[in-house]
Design a protein around this motif. Sequence first.
Motif, PDB file in Angstrom:
ATOM      1  N   UNK A   1       0.870  -2.569  20.595  1.00 23.24           N
ATOM      2  CA  UNK A   1       0.707  -3.197  19.287  1.00 23.24           C
ATOM      3  C   UNK A   1      -0.753  -3.538  18.995  1.00 23.24           C
ATOM      4  N   UNK A   2      -1.521  -3.865  20.024  1.00 22.87           N
ATOM      5  CA  UNK A   2      -2.925  -4.223  19.803  1.00 22.87           C
ATOM      6  C   UNK A   2      -3.734  -3.067  19.215  1.00 22.87           C
ATOM      7  N   UNK A   3      -3.703  -1.873  19.825  1.00 23.85           N
ATOM      8  CA  UNK A   3      -4.432  -0.762  19.186  1.00 23.85           C
ATOM      9  C   UNK A   3      -3.811  -0.321  17.868  1.00 23.85           C
ATOM     10  N   UNK A   4      -2.520  -0.581  17.679  1.00 26.10           N
ATOM     11  CA  UNK A   4      -1.895  -0.257  16.390  1.00 26.10           C
ATOM     12  C   UNK A   4      -2.517  -1.103  15.279  1.00 26.10           C
ATOM     13  N   UNK A   5      -2.759  -2.384  15.579  1.00 23.27           N
ATOM     14  CA  UNK A   5      -3.434  -3.256  14.615  1.00 23.27           C
ATOM     15  C   UNK A   5      -4.830  -2.720  14.319  1.00 23.27           C
ATOM     16  N   UNK A   6      -5.552  -2.309  15.379  1.00 26.99           N
ATOM     17  CA  UNK A   6      -6.909  -1.796  15.189  1.00 26.99           C
ATOM     18  C   UNK A   6      -6.906  -0.499  14.395  1.00 26.99           C
ATOM     19  N   UNK A   7      -5.914   0.363  14.622  1.00 30.39           N
ATOM     20  CA  UNK A   7      -5.807   1.600  13.857  1.00 30.39           C
ATOM     21  C   UNK A   7      -5.641   1.295  12.364  1.00 30.39           C
ATOM     22  N   UNK A   8      -4.769   0.342  12.064  1.00 24.84           N
ATOM     23  CA  UNK A   8      -4.548  -0.030  10.666  1.00 24.84           C
ATOM     24  C   UNK A   8      -5.819  -0.609  10.054  1.00 24.84           C
ATOM     25  N   UNK A   9      -6.513  -1.443  10.821  1.00 19.82           N
ATOM     26  CA  UNK A   9      -7.743  -2.063  10.309  1.00 19.82           C
ATOM     27  C   UNK A   9      -8.824  -1.006  10.053  1.00 19.82           C
ATOM     28  N   UNK A  10      -8.992  -0.083  11.001  1.00 20.74           N
ATOM     29  CA  UNK A  10     -10.010   0.962  10.858  1.00 20.74           C
ATOM     30  C   UNK A  10      -9.691   1.902   9.693  1.00 20.74           C
ATOM     31  N   UNK A  11      -8.383   2.101   9.431  1.00 25.31           N
ATOM     32  CA  UNK A  11      -7.981   2.973   8.323  1.00 25.31           C
ATOM     33  C   UNK A  11      -8.063   2.266   6.981  1.00 25.31           C
ATOM     34  N   UNK A  12      -8.350   0.958   7.003  1.00 23.21           N
ATOM     35  CA  UNK A  12      -8.392   0.195   5.762  1.00 23.21           C
ATOM     36  C   UNK A  12      -7.018  -0.021   5.162  1.00 23.21           C
TER      37      UNK A  12
END
Length: 214
Positions: free
Chosen positions: A68-79
């Motif tokens: 879930x942690x990198x999933x949050x980062x993926x969403x953040x990086x994708x805007x």
Amino acid sequence: MPKINVYLPDDLAEAVKEAGVPVSAVCQRALELAVRRVTTIRETPLADLDDEPTGALAHFTARTRTVLKPAVERAREAGAPRMGTEHLLGAMVDEGTNLALHVLRAMEIEPEQVGRDLARRQSEAQGTDPTDSDPRRFDGPAANAMELAVTEAISLGHNYIGCEHVLLGLVAEPDGVAGPPCSPQSWTPAPEASCWKEPVRATSLSASSRRSAS
């Protein structure tokens, strides 16, 4: 009062009739609980996932929280305004060791191919309004997928939510960008969600046996 049609397999429909189950009351109660759980999941921000989980995430395994942690980062990086199914699936593929990947291989689907297909789908997806943006929260399809993950875990008799259950939820949720993982041989959707349960059951048993032996 509005009506909702519920479709059942023939054998289950026959069993319900024979048992005289009050379908309307049972469905209403089940839907009330499902709405409550989905709403809780959707409104729960994923704060510090290193802490002991509480509330909606109380039964998630350490590996699932790790994903879930990198999933949050993926969403953040994708805007993205919310974490979507594509961020969940991408994070599971990138993590590389979780049981969901064993299930994919048991279904003769290579995780690397899933990653490439996911990248293609994301490039084709339309952006959304970033109003009230918070990638620590699930979007609608992702919240539904997590609710389905909980339901699938319960149906398998498991008291925890692992990545393999999240995969089942993603397979059963048709509206997210991730969609069902595809078979590279035919480039068509993999078998319906019910066909994934046995590989999940077998993979979970195998992992449990390895833990007991170690």
